[in-house]
Design a protein around this motif. Structure first.
Motif, PDB file in Angstrom:
ATOM      1  N   SER A   1       0.958  -1.276  -0.124  1.00  0.00           N
ATOM      2  CA  SER A   1       0.139   0.071   0.028  1.00  0.00           C
ATOM      3  C   SER A   1       0.765   1.140   0.230  1.00  0.00           C
ATOM      4  CB  SER A   1      -0.900   0.093   1.295  1.00  0.00           C
ATOM      5  OG  SER A   1      -1.633  -1.293   1.344  1.00  0.00           O
TER       6      SER A   1
ATOM      7  N   ARG B   1       0.032   0.067   6.912  1.00  0.00           N
ATOM      8  CA  ARG B   1      -0.407  -1.102   7.773  1.00  0.00           C
ATOM      9  C   ARG B   1      -1.978  -0.968   7.792  1.00  0.00           C
ATOM     10  NH1 ARG B   1       3.798   0.652  10.641  1.00  0.00           N
ATOM     11  NH2 ARG B   1       2.645   2.074  12.002  1.00  0.00           N
ATOM     12  N   ASP B   2      -2.503   0.287   7.327  1.00  0.00           N
ATOM     13  CA  ASP B   2      -4.154   0.167   7.221  1.00  0.00           C
ATOM     14  C   ASP B   2      -4.638  -0.985   6.235  1.00  0.00           C
ATOM     15  OD1 ASP B   2      -3.897   2.399   8.801  1.00  0.00           O
ATOM     16  OD2 ASP B   2      -4.315   3.701   7.125  1.00  0.00           O
ATOM     17  N   SER B   3      -5.978  -1.303   6.487  1.00  0.00           N
ATOM     18  CA  SER B   3      -6.554  -2.412   5.685  1.00  0.00           C
ATOM     19  C   SER B   3      -6.638  -2.033   4.043  1.00  0.00           C
ATOM     20  CB  SER B   3      -7.870  -2.549   6.438  1.00  0.00           C
ATOM     21  OG  SER B   3      -8.678  -1.798   6.128  1.00  0.00           O
ATOM     22  N   GLN B   4      -6.619  -2.906   3.423  1.00  0.00           N
ATOM     23  CA  GLN B   4      -6.956  -2.455   1.798  1.00  0.00           C
ATOM     24  C   GLN B   4      -8.159  -2.078   1.665  1.00  0.00           C
ATOM     25  OE1 GLN B   4      -4.822  -2.982  -1.154  1.00  0.00           O
ATOM     26  NE2 GLN B   4      -3.281  -2.998   0.669  1.00  0.00           N
ATOM     27  N   TRP B   5      -9.140  -2.524   2.730  1.00  0.00           N
ATOM     28  CA  TRP B   5     -10.485  -2.234   2.224  1.00  0.00           C
ATOM     29  C   TRP B   5     -10.516  -0.728   2.584  1.00  0.00           C
ATOM     30  CZ3 TRP B   5     -14.884  -3.437   0.441  1.00  0.00           C
ATOM     31  CH2 TRP B   5     -16.070  -3.006   0.857  1.00  0.00           C
ATOM     32  N   ASP B   6     -10.136  -0.203   3.737  1.00  0.00           N
ATOM     33  CA  ASP B   6     -10.203   1.238   3.986  1.00  0.00           C
ATOM     34  C   ASP B   6      -9.482   2.319   3.106  1.00  0.00           C
ATOM     35  OD1 ASP B   6     -11.520   0.542   6.448  1.00  0.00           O
ATOM     36  OD2 ASP B   6      -9.696   0.660   7.666  1.00  0.00           O
TER      37      ASP B   6
ATOM     38  N   ARG C   1      -8.851   1.352  -0.109  1.00  0.00           N
ATOM     39  CA  ARG C   1      -9.820   1.435  -1.349  1.00  0.00           C
ATOM     40  C   ARG C   1     -10.752   2.350  -1.380  1.00  0.00           C
ATOM     41  NH1 ARG C   1      -9.201  -1.615  -5.711  1.00  0.00           N
ATOM     42  NH2 ARG C   1      -7.695  -2.736  -4.833  1.00  0.00           N
ATOM     43  N   GLU C   2     -11.391   2.507  -0.129  1.00  0.00           N
ATOM     44  CA  GLU C   2     -12.597   3.366   0.111  1.00  0.00           C
ATOM     45  C   GLU C   2     -11.924   4.762  -0.132  1.00  0.00           C
ATOM     46  OE1 GLU C   2     -15.968   3.302   0.999  1.00  0.00           O
ATOM     47  OE2 GLU C   2     -15.667   1.285   0.055  1.00  0.00           O
TER      48      GLU C   2
END
Length: 329
Positions: free
Chosen positions: A36, A65-70, A72-73
């Motif tokens: 990321s 380290r943040d989630s891929q979902w976050d 992508r949003e």
């Protein structure tokens, strides 16, 4: 790549910051970048280049380290706030405009074509865009001239988009590795858009007059040809394909016999067989060999000196059109 056009403006300067962010998101969305950190860095660069939106600022301050979902949003929100289209939605020949939205791509690119020996034998058509060789950056090796320039020039641009192979694997096989380009004439411009193994983030757009001149020059330049290649070009260009089709045959390839260089072969095929017509060189010029081959192909197949092989092991009988001198390969 920073290449100056006639007005002294570099290609980098002519591309909107919105377009560069779009390209970064496209690479990240396609998985060309792993992790990321790259998309966060791209957001930081976009801020430095003058873009600004709440989501873009938040993305630039995110952690890898943040989630891929976050992430992508945040990417989706930033694109929406900046009026930047989502990857895959920009039409060919277009680019993201300054301030968002879509605009006609600028004709800031230059094209140069060169036929050179291929490392493993044969020849390749190398493609230089802004003096950067693109086939090596793509699948690895340029296409053979017979696949691109002979018997017809497949690089000619029309208003109807056409997708053609432009590079193949270094082993020489298209399909093992492949780069395609979609060519479309757009008034006074010609657009190229890459696909499969792409050599650049964005397509290229050329002034149509310069593009047409270079494509015509490359097709007319035969200085690279060996005698074998000259004979082959003339046969591929001048053979009566309609007469061959009346016998159910299509031209496949041409070239010297790999074991006996005194023989030139014309390979034909139908749904079941491969047929190899033998033309002796006999100290003749390429033009004489080509004329002899074309005259022979225009005659009845029963008069040919040929060998054949079936593409199906169970088929052992010769083709119905075989003459008395035909032999199994």
């Amino acid at each position: 790549m920073a290449v100056a056009n006639d007005g002294g403006v570099t290609e980098y300067e002519s591309v909107a910051a919105e377009q560069r962010l779009y390209e970064a998101v496209t690479r990240w969305d396609a998985g060309a970048w792993y992790g990321s950190a790259e998309i966060i860095d791209a957001a930081c660069r976009a801020l430095v280049e003058g873009l600004d939106s709440p989501a873009l600022c938040e993305l630039a301050g995110a952690s890898a380290r943040d989630s891929q979902w976050d992430l992508r949003e945040l990417v989706s929100q930033a694109l929406a706030e900046l009026r930047i289209p989502y990857p895959g939605t920009v039409p060919t020949g277009s680019a993201v405009a300054k301030g968002g939205g879509i605009t006609r791509r600028l004709d800031v690119d230059s094209l140069r074509l060169a036929v050179t020996p291929a490392p493993a034998g044969g020849f390749q058509v190398q493609v230089y865009v802004n003096d950067v060789e693109m086939t090596e950056a793509g699948a690895g090796l340029g296409m053979d001239p017979y696949q691109l320039l002979v018997p017809t020039n497949r690089l000619l641009a029309t208003s109807e988009p056409r997708t053609i192979p432009i590079a193949r694997c270094e082993c020489g096989t298209y399909g093992c590795g492949s780069t395609d380009v979609t060519i479309r004439r757009d008034g006074d411009r010609v657009h190229w858009d890459w696909s499969i193994e792409v050599p650049a983030d964005q397509g290229a757009t050329f002034p149509a007059a310069g593009y047409d001149a270079e494509v015509a020059r490359a097709a007319a330049d035969h200085s690279w040809e060996t005698p074998e290649r000259t004979a082959g070009r003339l046969i591929l260009t001048e053979a009566d394909r309609h007469r061959l089709l009346a016998h159910g045959l299509a031209l496949s390839w041409v070239g010297n016999h790999y074991r006996d260089r005194r023989l030139f072969l014309v390979a034909l095929r139908d749904a079941t067989y491969q047929v190899f017509v033998h033309i002796p060189w006999q100290d003749r010029t390429p033009q004489e060999v080509a004329r002899s081959a074309c005259d022979l192909l225009a005659s009845s197949p029963g008069q040919w000196s040929a060998t054949w092989q079936s593409m199906y092991p169970a088929v052992t009988a010769p083709p119905a059109i075989a003459g008395p001198s035909w032999r199994r390969a």
